[in-house]
Motif scaffolding. Structure first.
Motif, PDB file in Angstrom:
ATOM      1  N   GLU A  63       0.814  -1.216   0.000  1.00 22.64           N
ATOM      2  CA  GLU A  63       0.000   0.000   0.000  1.00 22.64           C
ATOM      3  C   GLU A  63       0.850   1.270   0.000  1.00 22.64           C
ATOM      4  N   ARG A  64       2.176   1.111  -0.054  1.00 19.30           N
ATOM      5  CA  ARG A  64       3.048   2.301  -0.101  1.00 19.30           C
ATOM      6  C   ARG A  64       2.964   2.977  -1.456  1.00 19.30           C
ATOM      7  N   LYS A  65       2.851   4.308  -1.419  1.00 17.36           N
ATOM      8  CA  LYS A  65       2.788   5.058  -2.676  1.00 17.36           C
ATOM      9  C   LYS A  65       4.188   5.244  -3.260  1.00 17.36           C
ATOM     10  N   TYR A  66       5.200   5.473  -2.380  1.00 12.81           N
ATOM     11  CA  TYR A  66       6.581   5.649  -2.834  1.00 12.81           C
ATOM     12  C   TYR A  66       7.374   4.421  -2.399  1.00 12.81           C
ATOM     13  N   LYS A  67       7.764   3.576  -3.364  1.00 17.71           N
ATOM     14  CA  LYS A  67       8.395   2.292  -3.026  1.00 17.71           C
ATOM     15  C   LYS A  67       9.877   2.243  -3.361  1.00 17.71           C
ATOM     16  N   ASP A  68      10.499   3.383  -3.706  1.00 22.14           N
ATOM     17  CA  ASP A  68      11.913   3.377  -4.081  1.00 22.14           C
ATOM     18  C   ASP A  68      12.763   3.269  -2.820  1.00 22.14           C
ATOM     19  N   ILE A  69      13.297   2.063  -2.576  1.00 21.17           N
ATOM     20  CA  ILE A  69      14.040   1.836  -1.324  1.00 21.17           C
ATOM     21  C   ILE A  69      15.370   2.568  -1.328  1.00 21.17           C
ATOM     22  N   ASN A  70      15.827   2.978  -2.512  1.00 21.00           N
ATOM     23  CA  ASN A  70      17.117   3.669  -2.580  1.00 21.00           C
ATOM     24  C   ASN A  70      17.004   5.114  -2.135  1.00 21.00           C
ATOM     25  N   GLN A  71      15.789   5.624  -1.999  1.00 21.29           N
ATOM     26  CA  GLN A  71      15.617   7.038  -1.664  1.00 21.29           C
ATOM     27  C   GLN A  71      14.962   7.210  -0.304  1.00 21.29           C
ATOM     28  N   PHE A  72      15.137   6.223   0.598  1.00 22.76           N
ATOM     29  CA  PHE A  72      14.511   6.365   1.910  1.00 22.76           C
ATOM     30  C   PHE A  72      15.137   7.551   2.631  1.00 22.76           C
ATOM     31  N   GLY A  73      14.308   8.401   3.192  1.00 18.58           N
ATOM     32  CA  GLY A  73      14.810   9.585   3.888  1.00 18.58           C
ATOM     33  C   GLY A  73      15.046  10.766   2.980  1.00 18.58           C
ATOM     34  N   GLU A  74      14.798  10.595   1.679  1.00 15.76           N
ATOM     35  CA  GLU A  74      14.944  11.716   0.748  1.00 15.76           C
ATOM     36  C   GLU A  74      13.912  11.559  -0.349  1.00 15.76           C
ATOM     37  N   GLY A  75      13.926  12.468  -1.297  1.00 15.62           N
ATOM     38  CA  GLY A  75      12.994  12.365  -2.419  1.00 15.62           C
ATOM     39  C   GLY A  75      11.597  12.795  -2.040  1.00 15.62           C
ATOM     40  N   ALA A 107      28.286  -6.329   4.097  1.00 14.83           N
ATOM     41  CA  ALA A 107      28.789  -5.343   3.140  1.00 14.83           C
ATOM     42  C   ALA A 107      28.791  -3.980   3.807  1.00 14.83           C
ATOM     43  N   PRO A 108      29.919  -3.238   3.759  1.00 16.96           N
ATOM     44  CA  PRO A 108      29.953  -1.887   4.372  1.00 16.96           C
ATOM     45  C   PRO A 108      28.839  -1.012   3.808  1.00 16.96           C
ATOM     46  N   SER A 109      28.221  -0.222   4.672  1.00 19.08           N
ATOM     47  CA  SER A 109      27.050   0.562   4.250  1.00 19.08           C
ATOM     48  C   SER A 109      27.381   1.552   3.142  1.00 19.08           C
ATOM     49  N   TRP A 110      28.627   2.081   3.108  1.00 16.55           N
ATOM     50  CA  TRP A 110      28.977   3.047   2.068  1.00 16.55           C
ATOM     51  C   TRP A 110      29.062   2.421   0.681  1.00 16.55           C
ATOM     52  N   LEU A 111      29.187   1.076   0.652  1.00 15.76           N
ATOM     53  CA  LEU A 111      29.260   0.382  -0.634  1.00 15.76           C
ATOM     54  C   LEU A 111      27.879   0.071  -1.221  1.00 15.76           C
ATOM     55  N   HIS A 112      26.831   0.250  -0.410  1.00 10.58           N
ATOM     56  CA  HIS A 112      25.488  -0.175  -0.853  1.00 10.58           C
ATOM     57  C   HIS A 112      25.104   0.436  -2.194  1.00 10.58           C
ATOM     58  N   ARG A 113      25.337   1.748  -2.351  1.00  7.18           N
ATOM     59  CA  ARG A 113      24.897   2.415  -3.583  1.00  7.18           C
ATOM     60  C   ARG A 113      25.640   1.912  -4.813  1.00  7.18           C
ATOM     61  N   PHE A 114      26.914   1.478  -4.598  1.00  7.66           N
ATOM     62  CA  PHE A 114      27.669   0.920  -5.723  1.00  7.66           C
ATOM     63  C   PHE A 114      27.172  -0.484  -6.072  1.00  7.66           C
ATOM     64  N   ILE A 115      26.747  -1.210  -5.048  1.00  6.44           N
ATOM     65  CA  ILE A 115      26.197  -2.557  -5.285  1.00  6.44           C
ATOM     66  C   ILE A 115      24.891  -2.449  -6.074  1.00  6.44           C
ATOM     67  N   ILE A 116      24.082  -1.439  -5.685  1.00  6.88           N
ATOM     68  CA  ILE A 116      22.797  -1.230  -6.387  1.00  6.88           C
ATOM     69  C   ILE A 116      23.043  -0.798  -7.827  1.00  6.88           C
ATOM     70  N   GLY A 117      24.041   0.095  -8.035  1.00  8.33           N
ATOM     71  CA  GLY A 117      24.353   0.569  -9.381  1.00  8.33           C
ATOM     72  C   GLY A 117      23.458   1.721  -9.792  1.00  8.33           C
ATOM     73  N   LYS A 118      23.821   2.356 -10.902  1.00 10.63           N
ATOM     74  CA  LYS A 118      23.057   3.498 -11.401  1.00 10.63           C
ATOM     75  C   LYS A 118      21.656   3.058 -11.790  1.00 10.63           C
ATOM     76  N   ASP A 140      34.439  -7.941  -4.843  1.00 14.64           N
ATOM     77  CA  ASP A 140      35.064  -7.204  -5.937  1.00 14.64           C
ATOM     78  C   ASP A 140      35.145  -5.708  -5.610  1.00 14.64           C
ATOM     79  N   LEU A 141      34.037  -5.147  -5.092  1.00 12.01           N
ATOM     80  CA  LEU A 141      34.001  -3.711  -4.799  1.00 12.01           C
ATOM     81  C   LEU A 141      34.953  -3.344  -3.661  1.00 12.01           C
ATOM     82  N   VAL A 142      35.023  -4.174  -2.625  1.00 16.21           N
ATOM     83  CA  VAL A 142      35.902  -3.893  -1.480  1.00 16.21           C
ATOM     84  C   VAL A 142      37.356  -3.835  -1.935  1.00 16.21           C
TER      85      VAL A 142
END
Length: 1285
Positions: free
Chosen positions: A84-96, A368-379, A427-429
């Protein structure tokens, strides 16, 4: 009541002048008696009356015991499930968008919101604040963060008012309680359906509450049965089938509270027999299940959601399969116990189903270190998409701030996904690093640059990711992540930029937003020049949406100041030239205003020094905006309107309509008047300003259309005055064209049959579905009914299939499917799907409203029939005529293809010798088809040329139905130009050509022909006219008519050129000319002649030449002679008038002397400054009038001289201006003593020990310190209280 001290002028003067000598020498006691006491001179304000004796002092409010108050702040937690969530983008939690919505809710309601995300991706929102703020916030959360569903509930119309409650209080309470939006039909609406929108849970609650209210108000039988909540599923049955069957069978209404409502009461309403039967059936089910067996099993809390399933479907499925009810503890409970209730022999099967569902999914995690999360997700989630596409059922969750990734999904898929994720992390580490640098937040947006230019350049150059915290965080830390070397270089560059910015200066310029676009210029050209002039200054304009006037300059101090002055001067120039006005010009004449290559508009701009902006070609606006100085704008406006007036039969008409009706005639946002303007060929209708009380409405446009618009306006005004009625209905925008019909045929039928006016929305309207019906009540009702039936039929969507030969498919889909788009536009948005290329299928699918599909199908069959019946035909016309046949931009040939529905292909152009050499190869030459360049056709290889056959370059190929091709051939041949010759005397040729060719150009445009005038050296009388046969006769007649006019003008010119001369003494010339040429202009105008006076260098200074018709020239000569005769009779006398009264006789701006000259019909000449005799005045006129004027002037002199003598005698008694020293003497001639000021006794500045009686020393910086001046420390107490500086 306060007393007031009165200080008289005498006492003040006494104090100001100081005491007299004898008083000053008196005793101090006498001085004390005379000086008033401070309290007498400045009495204090009255104080409160003293409290009576014995009254106790009031208790100190600050020391009294304070009673503790109970906190009015409450806290509630709301849950929003993932589905039932209207905004489901988990990459933008706390923003957007989600964060923006929460901030907006906090601002609107005053409540505090905290968000957290559960493992199942559901949202938990903690809301704190006052009760009403929390309830309002909850409603906002539900409407803006949860997806909305809707439902309707039908209750008797008479019960609606009980749902609304007094002043709508009950309805508001219900909406807040259930967090839904409840729409109750208006009293005049016959519908009894109440619409509810909100979340699924809220819908159920609201529906339940509304049905309860209705049941309470229902006069029929109402029965309430209390049955434990655990047995409700057996009564409702799986998917509510059982309760629906019971309602169907008994006819009673059974309201079972939904699972989310913690109520045991089941309400049954209806007829007594029906209610009794329903109660019996419910109790029977209850009795059968009352002793059902229950078993409790432990299932992990994290697995409960799999047992429940999406929207509780799994529980309903188990109930349907096994007849066993499964009870799950609520989400906020820590219990893991699941209870199964049902028949003993079915419990085993149900238990198996529960465990199967619970164990169907597994949860695991990857470190996985939290700072690497966005690189794991990718553009844009590209990296994750590769995994999730292979394993779509696996859910991957990233939690902010945690060094792990949670995986959740089917057990069989988990191992592969986990291994892939671990490989990515490893690989990223191995190849990524990060660094945090500290930069003042005020420099962050400058580091980012305009549109992210700076930061994007650094990112691209060093291949790193840079995170700059948002403004609201006020954090100094900038995080750089990426390749270790890139991270080092990027951090170094960012720190250098920040260091440079610390040495810069920022200045805000206030410039009105309306000037921003002008300063920036088209495509930023003007601001680029400013930036080039001041390259070290960064100029930032505010966002247009912000409506801010602040323009920010940043850079070195000196450069910023120079740039600021330069821009201020630019703005000053713009203010002077900032006047603008809008001119409505019909759209079809805009190209004429522009002129060939923009010649006309450029000329007007240059000559009037204005900026002229025309609307875009695809815009519906007809307004041309002129900007510049006011007088220049007016001149440009007149020029533009004159062009339109020359081009068209534009007329202007005024209609009187009562001003009180203007608003209703204009309609909401101008809808009514706009529909009239569109229907009447785009006429302009101008209503006076609202509130002006003017009844006149102006209509401007072509004469016929203006008359038509006038009738419609008056008719509409009549309807509004009598019994106007308006109704609104909605239809999908794609249906509008179908409702209107081809050429407005469908809607015209409805208008003619009902008499109502139907207005469709324009592209500018916000609501594109709204259709307005205006007219009498009965007409509107009938039209509304017809339209609703049409719309209803259009809503009946069907799908149909037809066979189309594959050879015709290309025709329909060519040019990006233009034919299909036209069919969709014309037939209510019908979707036509052709099989893919190479599919070798002839099945074509049509989908849309039934009537639209049928009409579209019929149209397609007509097109196919035309394609099958097509033939190819040739038409031989010499190539030299092809350009003429095509017309400007191919307009003529396009008209033939449209009118006859044929395809026309012109051959490639073959240039003759000397005109570019040999022709281009056929494969490269452009082919003109239907008047347009068409690069899709491929020419066949050239065949051997037959000498008897027509040239290929002369052959025009037509394709279409035979009869249409034949008609098109005739039309083409009719366009072949022919030439005729007309004999016109050679001396008239230059008049026919006109100034710069304007005359002949006008004739060619008017008659659509080409007129060839022979060169002057040929001295030929023959003029050639070339054009279409049906145009030649008109052109020839027009040319001969013009010859007649020119011949008549020539004869008239010879008659007008008669000249005669008259001899007049030059001294009379100024009198004949008159003041500012008034007399001679009058003679010229009255007799229609030209009168020429001799120049200064002419030998014959007494000769005046008159040119015109003979009889008129003679009459003008007689008129001049009469003036001369009158002047010769006049005399001139001089008189002596004292020069001191000249100014008074002349009067302000010569009013006095003009009055005398007009009254006595004489001419007065006063002496010039520096004349030998300043008192001599000359009077000229007829003898008797001169004598009267002289007497009058002498009388005036006598009267004015008496005033002059009187004034001069007064001046002898005036006191001469003395020096400043005289002011130190009093009226008696005695020297004044120095002022001691205003002295009082017992003043605040006199302490008890002091005997000083002087006023405070106002020159003392200690008693009267200056603001900001340093003061020496002193122990002396100040009368004004303790010093605080």
């Amino acid at each position: 009541m306060s007393s007031v001290a009165v200080l008289t002028q005498e006492s003040f003067n006494e104090h100001r002048s100081g005491l007299v000598a004898e008083q000053a020498g008196g005793s101090s006691s006498a001085g004390d008696e005379e000086a008033p006491a401070y309290k007498d001179a400045f009495p204090p304000l009255p104080e409160k009356a003293a409290s009576p004796e014995g009254t106790q002092e009031p208790v100190n409010a600050w020391t009294s015991k304070i009673r503790p108050l109970k906190s009015s702040v409450i806290t509630q937690v709301f849950h929003v499930p993932l589905e039932e969530r209207k905004y489901k983008d988990i990459n933008q939690f706390g923003e957007g968008d989600q964060a923006k919505v929460c901030v907006d809710i906090m601002h609107k309601t005053g409540a505090h919101l905290e968000l957290s995300m559960a493992k199942d991706q559901g949202l938990s929102i903690m809301v704190s604040g006052k009760l009403d703020a929390v309830m309002k916030a909850r409603k906002e959360i539900v409407s803006r963060l949860q997806t909305q569903a809707s439902a309707t509930v039908a209750i008797p119309k008479e019960h609606h008012r009980f749902v609304i409650g007094k002043n709508g209080e009950k309805l508001q309470e219900l909406e807040l309680k259930t967090a839904t939006k409840i729409q109750i039909p208006r009293p005049d609406d016959p519908s009894n359906h109440i619409k509810i929108s909100g979340t699924k849970e809220g819908l159920e609650k609201a529906k339940h509450e509304i049905l309860l209210i209705s049941a309470e108000q229902d006069k029929r039988a109402v029965e309430r049965v209390n049955i434990d909540k655990v047995f409700h599923p057996f009564i409702t049955g799986a998917y509510n089938k059982l309760v629906a069957d019971m309602m169907q069978e008994t006819g009673a209404r059974i309201n079972v509270p939904p699972p989310s409502v913690n109520k045991t009461e089941i309400v049954i309403t209806g007829e007594k027999e029906q209610v009794a039967l329903a109660v019996a059936m419910i109790k029977k089910i209850y009795e059968g299940k009352k002793n059902a067996t229950t078993i409790a099993v432990e299932v992990k809390k994290s697995q409960h959601k799999y047992v429940i399933g999406p929207k509780g479907n799994t529980l309903q499925e188990i109930l349907e399969k096994t007849g066993v009810s499964v009870e799950i503890p609520p989400p906020d409970s820590n219990s893991e116990t699941v209870i199964l209730r049902g028949e003993p022999d079915r419990l085993g099967q149900a238990l198996t189903e529960v465990y199967a569902k619970a164990n169907s999914y597994t949860v695991s995690s990857v470190v996985a270190p939290s700072w690497l999360h966005r690189f794991i997700i990718g553009k844009k989630g590209q990296n994750l998409a590769k995994i999730t596409q292979q394993m779509p059922k696996v859910h991957i969750e990233f939690t902010e701030g945690e060094d792990k990734i949670t995986l959740e999904g089917p057990t069989k898929d988990m191992q592969m996904v986990q291994s892939q994720m671990e490989a990515i992390v490893t690989d990223l580490v191995s190849r990524m690093d990060y660094m945090e640098i500290s930069v003042d937040p005020r420099f962050h947006r400058h580091l980012i640059g305009k549109g992210g230019a700076n930061i994007n350049r650094i990112k691209d150059l060093h291949k790193v990711s840079v995170r700059i915290p948002p403004d609201n965080e006020k954090s100094h830390l900038i995080r750089i992540e990426g390749d270790p070397q890139g991270v080092q270089e990027a951090s170094k560059e960012l720190l250098e930029l920040a260091s440079r910015m610390e040495n810069e200066r920022t200045k805000d310029l206030i410039i009105e937003q309306r000037f921003h676009r002008a300063i920036i210029g088209q495509k930023g050209e003007k601001i680029k020049d400013v930036r080039d002039k001041f390259p070290e200054v960064i100029i930032n304009f505010p966002d247009p949406a912000a409506k801010s006037d602040i323009v920010q300059l940043r850079g070195p101090r000196n450069e910023v100041e120079k740039c600021s002055k330069f821009m201020a001067k630019m703005v000053a120039d713009m203010v002077e030239n900032g006047f603008f006005l809008s001119v409505p010009i019909f759209k079809q004449f805009h190209k004429n205003i522009i002129g060939k290559g923009g010649a006309n508009i450029k000329k007007i701009r240059e000559e009037t020094n204005t900026r002229i902006d025309l609307p875009a070609e695809n815009s519906n606006s007809e307004m041309i905006v002129i900007t510049g100085k006011k007088e220049n704008c007016e001149a440009a406006r007149i020029r533009i309107l004159s062009i339109q007036k020359e081009l068209a039969n534009i007329t202007e008409m005024e209609v009187s309509i009562p001003s009180k009706l203007h608003n209703s005639l204009i309609g909401s946002k101008g809808r009514f008047v706009r529909s009239i303007m569109e229907e009447c060929g785009g006429v302009h209708i101008h209503f006076p300003t609202e509130g002006s009380g003017i009844d006149t409405v102006t209509i401007r446009g072509p004469a016929e259309e203006v008359e038509k618009a006038k009738k419609q306006l008056l008719s509409l005004a009549q309807d509004k005055q009598t019994k106007s009625h308006t109704a609104e209905l909605k239809a999908k925008p794609e249906y509008h064209k179908f409702l209107i019909g081809k050429g407005g045929g469908n809607i015209r039928k409805v208008r003619d049959s009902t008499g109502a006016r139907i207005i469709f929305p324009t592209l500018d309207d916000e609501d594109q579905e709204l259709i307005t019906v205006v007219g009498t009540e009965e007409a509107v009702r009938e039209a509304q009914k017809e339209l609703e039936e049409l719309i209803k039929s259009l809503d009946n969507v069907v799908e149909d299939v037809m066979n189309v030969d594959p050879k015709h498919h290309r025709y329909f889909v060519a040019r990006r499917g233009q034919v299909l788009r036209d069919i969709a536009d014309e037939y209510g948005g019908v979707m036509v799907s052709f099989p893919r290329s190479g599919a070798n299928s002839d099945k074509v699918t049509l989908k849309g409203a039934k009537d639209c599909v049928e009409a579209a199908k019929k149209r397609m069959l007509e097109i196919i029939e035309d394609l099958d019946a097509q033939v190819t035909m040739e038409c031989v016309i010499p190539q030299k005529f092809h350009r003429s046949i095509m017309g400007p931009k191919g307009s003529r040939i396009q008209g033939i293809t449209r009118d006859h529905n044929v395809q026309i292909k012109f051959p490639e152009r073959v240039d003759g010798p000397g005109k570019g050499g040999p022709a281009a190869p056929p494969a490269e030459a452009a082919v003109q088809e239907n008047g347009e360049a068409n690069g899709e056709m491929v020419e066949e290889p050239a065949a051997p040329v037959d000498p008897t056959a027509p040239k290929k370059c002369d052959v025009i190929v037509l394709s279409g139905r035979k009869e249409r091709c034949e008609a098109a051939v005739e039309a083409l041949k009719a366009l072949v130009p022919v030439t005729t010759e007309v004999e016109v005397p050679f001396e008239l040729h230059r008049y026919i050509i006109g100034q710069k060719g304007s005359g002949i150009r006008k004739m060619m445009d008017e008659f659509e022909v080409n007129i060839q005038v022979p060169a002057p050296e040929l001295q030929s009388d023959i003029i050639s006219i070339t054009g279409l046969a049906n145009h030649l006769d008109r052109a020839k007649e027009g040319l001969l008519e013009r010859v007649k006019e020119l011949t008549a003008e020539q004869e008239d010119r010879s008659l007008r050129s008669f000249k005669l001369t008259i001899t007049v003494d030059p001294k009379y010339h100024p009198k004949i000319i008159g003041r500012k040429g008034a007399k001679i202009t009058n003679i010229r105008t009255e007799h229609d002649v030209n009168i020429q006076f001799p120049d200064k260098n002419d030998d014959n200074q007494d000769q005046i030449t008159i040119t015109g018709y003979e009889h008129k020239a003679t009459a003008a000569r007689d008129a001049i002679q009469a003036i001369v005769d009158e002047l010769e009779e006049m005399i001139s006398e001089d008189i002596t008038l004292d020069a001191r009264v000249h100014a008074r006789i002349i009067g302000a701006r010569g009013k006095g002397i003009r009055k005398i000259m007009d009254e006595f019909k004489v001419d007065l000449r006063f002496p010039q400054p520096g004349a030998a005799d300043p008192n001599q005045v000359f009077v000229t006129g007829r003898p008797e009038l001169v004598d009267e004027a002289i007497d009058h002037l002498l009388n005036l002199e006598e009267e004015y001289m008496a005033d002059v003598n009187e004034n001069e005698s007064k001046m002898t008694y005036m006191k001469p201006t003395g020096d400043r020293g005289a002011s130190s003497m009093d009226e008696g001639g005695r020297e004044r003593g120095s002022s001691k000021g205003f002295v009082v006794r017992e003043a605040p500045w006199q302490t008890g020990s002091e005997k000083v009686r002087e006023a405070p020393d106002m020159s003392s910086s200690e008693d009267f310190p200056s603001f900001g001046a340093p003061v020496a420390a002193t122990n002396k107490a100040s009368p004004w209280g303790p010093k605080r500086f």
